[in-house]
Write an enzyme that holds these catalytic residues in place. Structure first.
Site, mmCIF file in Angstrom:
data_model
loop_
_atom_site.group_PDB
_atom_site.id
_atom_site.type_symbol
_atom_site.label_atom_id
_atom_site.label_comp_id
_atom_site.label_asym_id
_atom_site.label_seq_id
_atom_site.Cartn_x
_atom_site.Cartn_y
_atom_site.Cartn_z
ATOM 1 N N LYS A 20 0.822 -1.213 0.000
ATOM 2 C CA LYS A 20 0.000 0.000 0.000
ATOM 3 C C LYS A 20 0.855 1.260 0.000
ATOM 4 O O LYS A 20 0.477 2.263 -0.605
ATOM 5 C CB LYS A 20 -0.988 0.004 1.167
ATOM 6 C CG LYS A 20 -0.364 0.250 2.519
ATOM 7 C CD LYS A 20 -1.419 0.301 3.611
ATOM 8 C CE LYS A 20 -0.853 -0.010 4.974
ATOM 9 N NZ LYS A 20 0.329 0.671 5.406
ATOM 10 N N ARG A 96 -6.583 3.985 12.133
ATOM 11 C CA ARG A 96 -6.380 2.593 12.536
ATOM 12 C C ARG A 96 -7.288 2.183 13.694
ATOM 13 O O ARG A 96 -7.296 1.015 14.064
ATOM 14 C CB ARG A 96 -4.939 2.416 12.986
ATOM 15 C CG ARG A 96 -4.000 1.726 11.990
ATOM 16 C CD ARG A 96 -2.661 1.694 12.632
ATOM 17 N NE ARG A 96 -1.681 0.801 12.169
ATOM 18 C CZ ARG A 96 -0.703 1.115 11.315
ATOM 19 N NH1 ARG A 96 -0.701 2.274 10.716
ATOM 20 N NH2 ARG A 96 0.243 0.247 11.070
ATOM 21 N N ARG A 162 13.936 -3.625 8.792
ATOM 22 C CA ARG A 162 13.222 -2.911 9.861
ATOM 23 C C ARG A 162 13.163 -3.759 11.123
ATOM 24 O O ARG A 162 13.003 -4.969 11.051
ATOM 25 C CB ARG A 162 11.793 -2.600 9.397
ATOM 26 C CG ARG A 162 11.653 -1.232 8.783
ATOM 27 C CD ARG A 162 10.307 -1.043 8.132
ATOM 28 N NE ARG A 162 9.178 -1.341 9.009
ATOM 29 C CZ ARG A 162 7.912 -1.051 8.684
ATOM 30 N NH1 ARG A 162 7.636 -0.465 7.546
ATOM 31 N NH2 ARG A 162 6.928 -1.366 9.505
ATOM 32 N N ARG A 173 1.903 -8.123 14.427
ATOM 33 C CA ARG A 173 1.387 -6.940 13.728
ATOM 34 C C ARG A 173 0.161 -7.278 12.887
ATOM 35 O O ARG A 173 -0.771 -6.475 12.776
ATOM 36 C CB ARG A 173 2.474 -6.303 12.856
ATOM 37 C CG ARG A 173 3.470 -5.516 13.687
ATOM 38 C CD ARG A 173 4.685 -5.137 12.890
ATOM 39 N NE ARG A 173 4.380 -4.195 11.826
ATOM 40 C CZ ARG A 173 5.072 -4.114 10.678
ATOM 41 N NH1 ARG A 173 6.070 -4.928 10.446
ATOM 42 N NH2 ARG A 173 4.762 -3.209 9.788
HETATM 43 P P1 AMP Z 1 3.332 1.113 9.640
HETATM 44 O O1 AMP Z 1 4.614 1.515 8.980
HETATM 45 O O2 AMP Z 1 2.130 1.798 9.068
HETATM 46 O O3 AMP Z 1 3.181 -0.377 9.746
HETATM 47 O O4 AMP Z 1 3.433 1.646 11.159
HETATM 48 C C1 AMP Z 1 4.463 1.221 12.004
HETATM 49 C C2 AMP Z 1 4.048 1.407 13.456
HETATM 50 O O5 AMP Z 1 3.749 2.804 13.708
HETATM 51 C C3 AMP Z 1 2.778 0.680 13.860
HETATM 52 O O6 AMP Z 1 3.024 -0.681 14.199
HETATM 53 C C4 AMP Z 1 2.336 1.492 15.069
HETATM 54 O O7 AMP Z 1 3.138 1.218 16.199
HETATM 55 C C5 AMP Z 1 2.659 2.924 14.619
HETATM 56 N N1 AMP Z 1 1.513 3.568 13.924
HETATM 57 C C6 AMP Z 1 1.476 3.949 12.615
HETATM 58 N N2 AMP Z 1 0.277 4.512 12.309
HETATM 59 C C7 AMP Z 1 -0.458 4.487 13.445
HETATM 60 C C8 AMP Z 1 -1.785 4.897 13.778
HETATM 61 N N3 AMP Z 1 -2.625 5.439 12.874
HETATM 62 N N4 AMP Z 1 -2.197 4.725 15.060
HETATM 63 C C9 AMP Z 1 -1.404 4.191 15.989
HETATM 64 N N5 AMP Z 1 -0.147 3.749 15.735
HETATM 65 C C10 AMP Z 1 0.335 3.898 14.486
#
Ligand code: AMP
Length: 225
Positions: A20, A96, A162, A173
């Site tokens: 995405k 989210r 990562r 996750r």
């Molecule tokens: P992502 O790269 O989108 O998978 O985000 C990595 C991490 O950032 C997630 O596992 C959460 O810990 C945090 N995170 C990102 N977006 C959000 C959100 N909208 N609400 C809460 N935590 C977030």
């Protein structure tokens, strides 16, 4: 611009490693609107050890936990009010939670909600090969390799894995993703706003589906006028 000069306000949903983010970047380049990835924004703060939030974010993010609705909502609200969001934006990683959906309703008027659909099994396979540089350019050793192994094609920085990209953490996750995001995706679906695309094909194929859906919608709007 169509629809009374309405900016394009877009949400991208999809499990971790669904592609995405890649699709959001392509949309961003095509429509000249910013790609706002909350994960990238948070990772930049996390990596900045001088930031007082850095340690707290590490503890949450490295364990696949969500950061607080209050913090993330404030961050997104501030970002979408910036000048470069005047023609629209693509949200990636937000909303989210139900509270984030409610907050978003107050601060934007969403046009398209895309779900890049990829099975859990395919996600786990993809994660094993994912590589990222410090500027958040993402590659895959098999599906999207760099010209020189270990070096980002875009910026020349070293690639790394990562912290949260290992099988145990990705399963956690995925669980967080399904627990939190499935009800939200269902909510947008029940409102007739969700556009599902098959994410288990090459990057261009997925992008073509997305653009086709937007073209179909814009054509309908023109026909109605
Ligand atoms: P992502 O790269 O989108 O998978 O985000 C990595 C991490 O950032 C997630 O596992 C959460 O810990 C945090 N995170 C990102 N977006 C959000 C959100 N909208 N609400 C809460 N935590 C977030």
């Amino acid at each position: 611009m169509f629809k009374n000069e309405k900016p394009f306000e877009i949400i991208m949903f999809g499990p971790p490693a669904s592609g995405k983010g890649t699709q959001a970047k392509l949309l961003s380049e095509t429509f000249k609107i910013p790609h706002i990835s909350t994960g990238d924004l948070l990772r930049a703060i996390k990596l900045d050890k001088s930031n007082p939030l850095s340690q707290e974010l590490s503890d949450l993010m490295d364990n696949g936990k969500l950061v607080s609705d209050e913090l993330i909502t404030k961050m997104v609200d501030g970002r979408i009010k910036e000048e470069d969001c005047k023609s629209g934006y693509i949200l990636d990683g937000f909303p989210r939670t139900q509270d984030q959906v409610r907050a978003l309703e107050q601060m934007s008027d969403i046009d398209y909600v895309f779900l890049v659909d990829v099975s859990d099994e395919a996600v786990i396979e993809r994660i094993a090969g994912r590589r990222i540089c410090k500027n958040a350019h993402t590659w895959h050793v098999k599906y999207n390799p760099t010209a020189t192994e270990g070096i980002c094609d875009t910026c020349g920085e070293a690639l790394f894995i990562r912290d949260d990209d290992n099988e145990e953490k990705i399963k956690a996750r995925l669980k967080v993703y399904h627990d939190n995001t499935d009800p939200i995706v269902e909510l947008y679906e029940s409102q007739g706003k969700l556009i599902q695309v098959n994410g288990e094909q090459h990057i261009e194929g997925v992008f073509q589906q997305i653009v086709q859906k937007m073209v179909d919608d814009l054509r309908k709007q023109i026909e109605v006028k």
